[in-house]
Design a protein around this motif. Structure first.
Motif, PDB file in Angstrom:
ATOM      1  N   GLN A  61      37.431  63.316  37.419  1.00 15.36           N
ATOM      2  CA  GLN A  61      37.659  62.482  36.243  1.00 15.36           C
ATOM      3  C   GLN A  61      39.016  61.781  36.310  1.00 15.36           C
ATOM      4  O   GLN A  61      39.144  60.600  35.968  1.00 15.36           O
ATOM      5  CB  GLN A  61      37.564  63.334  34.981  1.00 15.36           C
ATOM      6  N   LYS A  62      40.032  62.536  36.760  1.00 11.33           N
ATOM      7  CA  LYS A  62      41.361  61.938  36.890  1.00 11.33           C
ATOM      8  C   LYS A  62      41.351  60.806  37.909  1.00 11.33           C
ATOM      9  O   LYS A  62      41.950  59.739  37.695  1.00 11.33           O
ATOM     10  CB  LYS A  62      42.361  63.026  37.301  1.00 11.33           C
ATOM     11  N   LEU A  63      40.655  61.033  39.045  1.00  5.57           N
ATOM     12  CA  LEU A  63      40.572  59.990  40.062  1.00  5.57           C
ATOM     13  C   LEU A  63      39.840  58.755  39.530  1.00  5.57           C
ATOM     14  O   LEU A  63      40.234  57.623  39.811  1.00  5.57           O
ATOM     15  CB  LEU A  63      39.842  60.530  41.297  1.00  5.57           C
ATOM     16  N   SER A  64      38.784  58.991  38.764  1.00  8.76           N
ATOM     17  CA  SER A  64      38.052  57.850  38.198  1.00  8.76           C
ATOM     18  C   SER A  64      38.945  57.042  37.251  1.00  8.76           C
ATOM     19  O   SER A  64      38.901  55.806  37.241  1.00  8.76           O
ATOM     20  CB  SER A  64      36.802  58.355  37.463  1.00  8.76           C
ATOM     21  N   GLN A  65      39.780  57.752  36.447  1.00 10.95           N
ATOM     22  CA  GLN A  65      40.719  57.046  35.576  1.00 10.95           C
ATOM     23  C   GLN A  65      41.715  56.226  36.392  1.00 10.95           C
ATOM     24  O   GLN A  65      42.017  55.068  36.061  1.00 10.95           O
ATOM     25  CB  GLN A  65      41.456  58.040  34.688  1.00 10.95           C
ATOM     26  N   GLN A  66      42.237  56.839  37.479  1.00  7.25           N
ATOM     27  CA  GLN A  66      43.180  56.113  38.329  1.00  7.25           C
ATOM     28  C   GLN A  66      42.519  54.908  38.971  1.00  7.25           C
ATOM     29  O   GLN A  66      43.127  53.837  39.095  1.00  7.25           O
ATOM     30  CB  GLN A  66      43.742  57.056  39.389  1.00  7.25           C
ATOM     31  N   VAL A  67      41.256  55.076  39.391  1.00  7.69           N
ATOM     32  CA  VAL A  67      40.525  53.953  39.985  1.00  7.69           C
ATOM     33  C   VAL A  67      40.373  52.824  38.971  1.00  7.69           C
ATOM     34  O   VAL A  67      40.542  51.636  39.288  1.00  7.69           O
ATOM     35  CB  VAL A  67      39.153  54.432  40.505  1.00  7.69           C
ATOM     36  N   ASN A  68      40.058  53.187  37.721  1.00  9.34           N
ATOM     37  CA  ASN A  68      39.945  52.165  36.672  1.00  9.34           C
ATOM     38  C   ASN A  68      41.271  51.450  36.452  1.00  9.34           C
ATOM     39  O   ASN A  68      41.310  50.217  36.280  1.00  9.34           O
ATOM     40  CB  ASN A  68      39.475  52.812  35.371  1.00  9.34           C
ATOM     41  N   GLU A  69      42.376  52.226  36.457  1.00  7.06           N
ATOM     42  CA  GLU A  69      43.690  51.613  36.293  1.00  7.06           C
ATOM     43  C   GLU A  69      44.007  50.675  37.458  1.00  7.06           C
ATOM     44  O   GLU A  69      44.553  49.584  37.275  1.00  7.06           O
ATOM     45  CB  GLU A  69      44.758  52.703  36.178  1.00  7.06           C
ATOM     46  N   ILE A  70      43.665  51.118  38.687  1.00  5.90           N
ATOM     47  CA  ILE A  70      43.917  50.284  39.866  1.00  5.90           C
ATOM     48  C   ILE A  70      43.097  49.000  39.791  1.00  5.90           C
ATOM     49  O   ILE A  70      43.586  47.904  40.108  1.00  5.90           O
ATOM     50  CB  ILE A  70      43.609  51.076  41.147  1.00  5.90           C
ATOM     51  N   ASN A  71      41.839  49.132  39.361  1.00  2.00           N
ATOM     52  CA  ASN A  71      41.006  47.934  39.219  1.00  2.00           C
ATOM     53  C   ASN A  71      41.592  46.972  38.192  1.00  2.00           C
ATOM     54  O   ASN A  71      41.582  45.746  38.389  1.00  2.00           O
ATOM     55  CB  ASN A  71      39.592  48.348  38.811  1.00  2.00           C
ATOM     56  N   LYS A  72      42.126  47.549  37.103  1.00  4.44           N
ATOM     57  CA  LYS A  72      42.756  46.698  36.096  1.00  4.44           C
ATOM     58  C   LYS A  72      43.975  45.989  36.663  1.00  4.44           C
ATOM     59  O   LYS A  72      44.211  44.807  36.408  1.00  4.44           O
ATOM     60  CB  LYS A  72      43.147  47.548  34.889  1.00  4.44           C
ATOM     61  N   VAL A  73      44.778  46.734  37.462  1.00  2.00           N
ATOM     62  CA  VAL A  73      45.959  46.122  38.089  1.00  2.00           C
ATOM     63  C   VAL A  73      45.541  44.992  39.030  1.00  2.00           C
ATOM     64  O   VAL A  73      46.159  43.921  39.065  1.00  2.00           O
ATOM     65  CB  VAL A  73      46.772  47.197  38.834  1.00  2.00           C
ATOM     66  N   TYR A  74      44.463  45.235  39.799  1.00  2.00           N
ATOM     67  CA  TYR A  74      43.971  44.188  40.697  1.00  2.00           C
ATOM     68  C   TYR A  74      43.518  42.955  39.913  1.00  2.00           C
ATOM     69  O   TYR A  74      43.770  41.817  40.323  1.00  2.00           O
ATOM     70  CB  TYR A  74      42.815  44.724  41.541  1.00  2.00           C
ATOM     71  N   GLN A  75      42.856  43.193  38.785  1.00  2.00           N
ATOM     72  CA  GLN A  75      42.445  42.067  37.959  1.00  2.00           C
ATOM     73  C   GLN A  75      43.653  41.289  37.436  1.00  2.00           C
ATOM     74  O   GLN A  75      43.667  40.050  37.448  1.00  2.00           O
ATOM     75  CB  GLN A  75      41.595  42.567  36.793  1.00  2.00           C
ATOM     76  N   SER A  90      45.118  39.320  40.307  1.00  2.00           N
ATOM     77  CA  SER A  90      44.337  38.110  40.590  1.00  2.00           C
ATOM     78  C   SER A  90      44.600  37.034  39.527  1.00  2.00           C
ATOM     79  O   SER A  90      44.720  35.842  39.851  1.00  2.00           O
ATOM     80  CB  SER A  90      42.852  38.453  40.648  1.00  2.00           C
ATOM     81  N   TYR A  91      44.702  37.488  38.264  1.00  2.00           N
ATOM     82  CA  TYR A  91      44.997  36.533  37.186  1.00  2.00           C
ATOM     83  C   TYR A  91      46.377  35.903  37.382  1.00  2.00           C
ATOM     84  O   TYR A  91      46.547  34.686  37.230  1.00  2.00           O
ATOM     85  CB  TYR A  91      44.917  37.248  35.844  1.00  2.00           C
ATOM     86  N   LEU A  92      47.371  36.748  37.741  1.00  2.00           N
ATOM     87  CA  LEU A  92      48.723  36.229  37.973  1.00  2.00           C
ATOM     88  C   LEU A  92      48.768  35.299  39.181  1.00  2.00           C
ATOM     89  O   LEU A  92      49.506  34.307  39.187  1.00  2.00           O
ATOM     90  CB  LEU A  92      49.697  37.400  38.161  1.00  2.00           C
ATOM     91  N   LYS A  93      47.965  35.627  40.219  1.00  3.45           N
ATOM     92  CA  LYS A  93      47.923  34.742  41.389  1.00  3.45           C
ATOM     93  C   LYS A  93      47.370  33.375  41.000  1.00  3.45           C
ATOM     94  O   LYS A  93      47.877  32.335  41.457  1.00  3.45           O
ATOM     95  CB  LYS A  93      47.057  35.371  42.476  1.00  3.45           C
ATOM     96  N   ASN A  94      46.329  33.397  40.164  1.00  2.00           N
ATOM     97  CA  ASN A  94      45.773  32.122  39.719  1.00  2.00           C
ATOM     98  C   ASN A  94      46.803  31.334  38.903  1.00  2.00           C
ATOM     99  O   ASN A  94      46.961  30.112  39.082  1.00  2.00           O
ATOM    100  CB  ASN A  94      44.517  32.364  38.880  1.00  2.00           C
ATOM    101  N   GLU A  95      47.516  32.058  38.005  1.00  2.00           N
ATOM    102  CA  GLU A  95      48.555  31.378  37.225  1.00  2.00           C
ATOM    103  C   GLU A  95      49.666  30.840  38.132  1.00  2.00           C
ATOM    104  O   GLU A  95      50.185  29.748  37.914  1.00  2.00           O
ATOM    105  CB  GLU A  95      49.143  32.355  36.206  1.00  2.00           C
ATOM    106  N   LYS A  96      50.023  31.651  39.158  1.00  2.00           N
ATOM    107  CA  LYS A  96      51.072  31.222  40.081  1.00  2.00           C
ATOM    108  C   LYS A  96      50.663  29.940  40.804  1.00  2.00           C
ATOM    109  O   LYS A  96      51.456  29.004  40.932  1.00  2.00           O
ATOM    110  CB  LYS A  96      51.351  32.332  41.092  1.00  2.00           C
ATOM    111  N   SER A  97      49.398  29.933  41.275  1.00  2.00           N
ATOM    112  CA  SER A  97      48.931  28.732  41.970  1.00  2.00           C
ATOM    113  C   SER A  97      48.935  27.522  41.031  1.00  2.00           C
ATOM    114  O   SER A  97      49.311  26.412  41.430  1.00  2.00           O
ATOM    115  CB  SER A  97      47.523  28.968  42.522  1.00  2.00           C
ATOM    116  N   GLU A  98      48.531  27.754  39.763  1.00  2.00           N
ATOM    117  CA  GLU A  98      48.566  26.649  38.799  1.00  2.00           C
ATOM    118  C   GLU A  98      49.988  26.178  38.541  1.00  2.00           C
ATOM    119  O   GLU A  98      50.255  24.967  38.456  1.00  2.00           O
ATOM    120  CB  GLU A  98      47.901  27.088  37.489  1.00  2.00           C
ATOM    121  N   LEU A  99      50.930  27.149  38.404  1.00  2.00           N
ATOM    122  CA  LEU A  99      52.330  26.776  38.182  1.00  2.00           C
ATOM    123  C   LEU A  99      52.905  26.025  39.386  1.00  2.00           C
ATOM    124  O   LEU A  99      53.669  25.063  39.212  1.00  2.00           O
ATOM    125  CB  LEU A  99      53.157  28.033  37.901  1.00  2.00           C
ATOM    126  N   LEU A 100      52.540  26.484  40.589  1.00  2.00           N
ATOM    127  CA  LEU A 100      53.029  25.778  41.784  1.00  2.00           C
ATOM    128  C   LEU A 100      52.498  24.350  41.815  1.00  2.00           C
ATOM    129  O   LEU A 100      53.222  23.410  42.201  1.00  2.00           O
ATOM    130  CB  LEU A 100      52.598  26.537  43.045  1.00  2.00           C
TER     131      LEU A 100
END
Length: 311
Positions: free
Chosen positions: A132-146, A149-159
């Protein structure tokens, strides 16, 4: 004994067969023959009951008593007891000891298996919690990846926006470097300077504060009216403090303004003194400014500054 019981059972069967044969002949016989046959049937039943072994006889008694509603008769079977069998007490005792030893061994094995089962259940519980703890960490990691990706898109738009702004800046530089654009700014600055000539002293001080702010000075503020001690505006640029005296004249500014601003610098503890005017300065004022370390911003300097801030 067994052979005799077998013979008795066979005789009962033969008598029963002859009795059934006689019953089948009732329809074709006369009355006197019927009576003889009925007597023979009763005789056969009596012989069967007499010849029948005791076990079958007890069975018939049980069926009869149960059908007629009398006291229930329980059919009991007697087992043959072999008197020739002898038991060895010593071997029985050894077998009992062996049984107890084996049973104790089995009890110990069962206890060990129960302990192993409890240990496995605890391990399973801990692994489930860890899962269960690993699944929570996986969810957190997936959120960080999301988020990444959102910040990368914003960065590309800002550039992309930065590149567009750079192109606009280059275009503006190209425009500002053109001779026609410079002439246009000078024309606007001259019109503004002519407008300033019609100001009063207070309006000129206010314009000076606005001008200094647009030029990048900090902490720009006006002093108090008649008790300004030769300083009208105070400002700061970096670590250097400035004291400005504003002179709105239609004729050249004399030496008195230079002396006043020099004395005001000591009062306000400024590092630099400047006299700003919409006019020019007399030769005595220019020579005094060099001796007293006072900068003079005349009409030409004011025109250049207005050119810089015009949008």
């Amino acid at each position: 004994m067994k052979t005799w019981n077998t013979i008795r059972r066979c005789l009962c069967i033969l008598i029963a067969i002859s009795m059934i044969t006689g019953i089948s002949e009732f329809k074709t016989s006369e009355l006197n023959i019927w009576i003889t046959q009925i007597l023979s049937i009763f005789t056969s039943l009596a012989l069967i009951y007499i010849i029948m072994p005791s076990r079958e006889r007890n069975l018939l008694k049980t069926i009869y008593f149960n059908l007629t509603g009398r006291k229930a008769f329980i059919f009991k079977v007697k087992y043959n007891q072999h008197k020739n069998i002898q038991y060895n007490n010593s071997s029985l005792k050894m077998n009992q000891e062996t049984f107890y030893q084996q049973s104790n061994n089995y009890i110990k094995q069962i206890e060990q298996m129960r302990m192993q089962k409890n240990s496995l259940e605890e391990t399973i519980d801990s692994m489930t919690a860890y899962k269960q703890k690993l699944s929570q960490q996986v969810n957190e990691i997936n959120k960080v990846y999301q988020d990444l990706s959102y910040l990368k898109n914003e960065k590309s738009e800002l550039l992309t926006e930065i590149d567009e702004l750079k192109q606009k800046v280059e275009q503006l530089k190209t425009k500002t470097s053109s001779h026609q654009y410079i002439e246009f700014l000078n024309f606007q600055a001259k019109n503004k300077l002519q407008e300033i000539d019609g100001f009063d002293g207070y309006q000129f001080e206010k314009l000076t504060c606005k001008l200094l702010t647009k030029l990048g000075f900090q902490d720009v503020k006006s002093t108090k009216g008649s008790s300004d001690y030769g300083i009208d505006v105070l400002a700061k640029n970096g670590e250097t403090t400035y004291g400005f005296q504003c002179k709105l004249y239609s004729s050249p500014v004399g030496i008195k303004a230079v002396q006043e601003v020099s004395s005001g610098v000591e009062y306000y503890k400024c590092k630099k003194a400047i006299v700003i005017s919409n006019s020019y300065f007399t030769p005595h004022a220019i020579s005094a400014s060099k001796e007293l370390n006072v900068d003079l911003w005349n009409r030409d300097k004011l025109l250049d500054l207005l050119t810089e801030i015009i949008e």
